[in-house]
Design a protein around this motif. Structure first.
Motif, PDB file in Angstrom:
ATOM      1  N   ASP A  38       0.809  -1.217   0.000  1.00  0.00           N
ATOM      2  CA  ASP A  38       0.000   0.000   0.000  1.00  0.00           C
ATOM      3  C   ASP A  38       0.844   1.269   0.000  1.00  0.00           C
ATOM      4  O   ASP A  38       0.321   2.365   0.178  1.00  0.00           O
ATOM      5  N   ASN A  39       2.147   1.124  -0.160  1.00  0.00           N
ATOM      6  CA  ASN A  39       3.018   2.288  -0.242  1.00  0.00           C
ATOM      7  C   ASN A  39       2.649   3.081  -1.499  1.00  0.00           C
ATOM      8  O   ASN A  39       2.722   2.553  -2.610  1.00  0.00           O
ATOM      9  N   PRO A  40       2.257   4.350  -1.361  1.00  0.00           N
ATOM     10  CA  PRO A  40       1.845   5.121  -2.546  1.00  0.00           C
ATOM     11  C   PRO A  40       2.971   5.318  -3.554  1.00  0.00           C
ATOM     12  O   PRO A  40       2.719   5.673  -4.698  1.00  0.00           O
ATOM     13  N   ARG A  41       4.215   5.079  -3.143  1.00  0.00           N
ATOM     14  CA  ARG A  41       5.345   5.224  -4.052  1.00  0.00           C
ATOM     15  C   ARG A  41       5.600   3.950  -4.865  1.00  0.00           C
ATOM     16  O   ARG A  41       6.414   3.950  -5.775  1.00  0.00           O
ATOM     17  N   GLN A  46      -0.130   2.838  -9.820  1.00  0.00           N
ATOM     18  CA  GLN A  46       0.124   2.606  -8.399  1.00  0.00           C
ATOM     19  C   GLN A  46      -0.256   1.180  -8.051  1.00  0.00           C
ATOM     20  O   GLN A  46      -1.357   0.719  -8.342  1.00  0.00           O
ATOM     21  N   TYR A  47       0.671   0.463  -7.424  1.00  0.00           N
ATOM     22  CA  TYR A  47       0.493  -0.974  -7.224  1.00  0.00           C
ATOM     23  C   TYR A  47      -0.724  -1.290  -6.364  1.00  0.00           C
ATOM     24  O   TYR A  47      -1.417  -2.289  -6.594  1.00  0.00           O
ATOM     25  N   SER A  48      -0.999  -0.452  -5.390  1.00  0.00           N
ATOM     26  CA  SER A  48      -2.123  -0.723  -4.480  1.00  0.00           C
ATOM     27  C   SER A  48      -3.475  -0.600  -5.169  1.00  0.00           C
ATOM     28  O   SER A  48      -4.488  -1.030  -4.621  1.00  0.00           O
ATOM     29  N   THR A  49      -3.517  -0.030  -6.384  1.00  0.00           N
ATOM     30  CA  THR A  49      -4.784   0.106  -7.107  1.00  0.00           C
ATOM     31  C   THR A  49      -5.090  -1.106  -7.981  1.00  0.00           C
ATOM     32  O   THR A  49      -6.160  -1.175  -8.582  1.00  0.00           O
TER      33      THR A  49
END
Length: 399
Positions: free
Chosen positions: A85-88, A370-373
């Motif tokens: 969930d890291n936005p980076r 973004q991976y969390s999406t």
């Protein structure tokens, strides 16, 4: 030959004996809580890893609660857990494809010489390494005017480093903005004027705010709504001792205690809170919005790093395109034997990984996603892509 499980009693399993056929798809279904994950992940997969590692003399992996499992092979676990969930974190950083791109840009980027304004290529420029204060700095010389400049290295193409990140948004591509709705302008400070200030806290802050105004010899806006504040009173309410309304001479003599007027302002305190918690506190979320960074326009890199090109494309343009776009760019570099010779390994890695991902129907993704999406299914397929072309055989795949 089957995989034979004898007396599995891990967690909610109750003395399970099971034969699982090899070299076939086996689906395990059941009610929630019936032990599917415990059987596959906490028993079968864990014992497979334990036996594999112990065969190479790596000890210490705990044995699951099972008497015996026979005829196992090395296993791969592909699940929907371990979300990043890291936005980076993006698809590019998660798969290391972005690392390959940074290496290519380090070796092949083109830019204008700041002295003669001619286009120069890193691959044709003479380099020089100099040790300064214990650190090595890389420089390059313009082949036209011999001007020496700092060479852009892989760090300059990372939005997670100070060398590469946009200084305004710190490499996030977005900036946080406080909404006007935080200020209930029809209300007084003590009657709900600041939406996030409960009554007791509002009283405490108002006393400090009033003390600062008195120190600055500015009238205190008591019992009047925010909409009737002067611009000076409102700016001091928002920014406190950091307000531009306070002169340099006044700042040198400001009170040192909150009760005496060391009022820090609403907005500096909000940014401090977000920085401390590394997230937006729940009570502040309705009053904070994300805006595209006005300087990098969402491209995350600083001005120089985002403007240089390789084969007439900038790094942000490549990462924003779909995976076919990236692959076509790779093919273009491959057609130039001179350029290809500098970065052949990185080109091959990108081509291999993207083809694997494309086989699973994810060619529509972009590397800056973004991976969390990603959905759970997309994440599973990304993990599966890493083993699609493996030369190992008879692997156990646990989904």
């Amino acid at each position: 030959m089957n995989i034979k499980i004898k007396n599995a009693y891990e967690k909610n399993l109750r003395n399970i004996d099971l034969d699982i056929p090899r070299n076939k798809f086996t689906v395990i279904t059941g009610l929630s809580g019936s032990g599917k994950t415990t059987l596959l992940k906490d028993t079968l997969y864990l014992e497979s890893q334990r036996q594999y590692l112990e065969a190479m003399n790596y000890q210490g992996t705990p044995k699951p609660k099972v008497d015996q499992i026979q005829n196992l092979s090395p296993a791969i676990l592909i699940d929907q857990e371990n979300r990043n969930d890291n936005p980076r974190s993006t698809l590019g950083t998660q798969t290391d494809l972005y690392t390959d791109l940074r290496m290519i840009f380090e070796k092949l980027h083109q830019r204008r010489c700041p002295n003669c304004q001619e286009i120069i290529s890193a691959s044709n420029a003479k380099e020089e390494t100099e040790k300064i204060d214990g650190e090595y700095n890389v420089y390059m010389y313009c082949p036209h005017c011999h001007y020496r400049m700092e060479k852009l290295t892989r760090s300059h193409f990372s939005f997670n480093t100070t060398a590469g990140a946009c200084p305004t948004c710190k490499g996030m591509g977005k900036t946080l903005v406080i909404k006007d709705s935080l200020y209930q302008k029809d209300q007084t400070i003590l009657n709900g004027g600041i939406a996030t200030w409960p009554k007791g806290y509002a009283e405490y802050q108002f006393k400090s705010y009033a003390a600062l105004l008195k120190y600055l010899e500015i009238s205190v806006p008591e019992d009047i709504p925010l909409k009737k504040f002067t611009s000076e009173q409102l700016d001091l309410l928002k920014y406190g001792i950091y307000s531009s309304e306070i002169t340099k001479e006044q700042k040198e003599k400001l009170p040192t205690k909150v009760a005496e007027g060391k009022y820090e302002g609403i907005e500096p305190k909000i940014w401090q809170k977000i920085a401390e918690e590394k997230d937006i506190p729940k009570n502040l979320k309705p009053f904070i919005k994300e805006d595209t960074c006005v300087d990098c326009h969402g491209e995350k890199l600083n001005a120089l790093s985002r403007l240089v090109t390789v084969c007439n494309q900038r790094l942000p343009e490549i990462t924003k395109g779909d995976l076919n776009h990236v692959l076509n760019w790779v093919y273009e570099i491959n057609e130039n034997e001179q350029l290809k010779s500098f970065v052949e390994d990185y080109l091959l890695d990108i081509e291999t990984k993207i083809k694997r991902i494309s086989k699973l129907g994810l060619v529509y993704l972009s590397l800056d996603r973004q991976y969390s999406t990603l959905s759970g299914g997309e994440m599973q397929r990304i993990k599966l892509a890493a083993v699609l072309d493996s030369q190992m055989t008879e692997l156990i795949n646990a989904y």
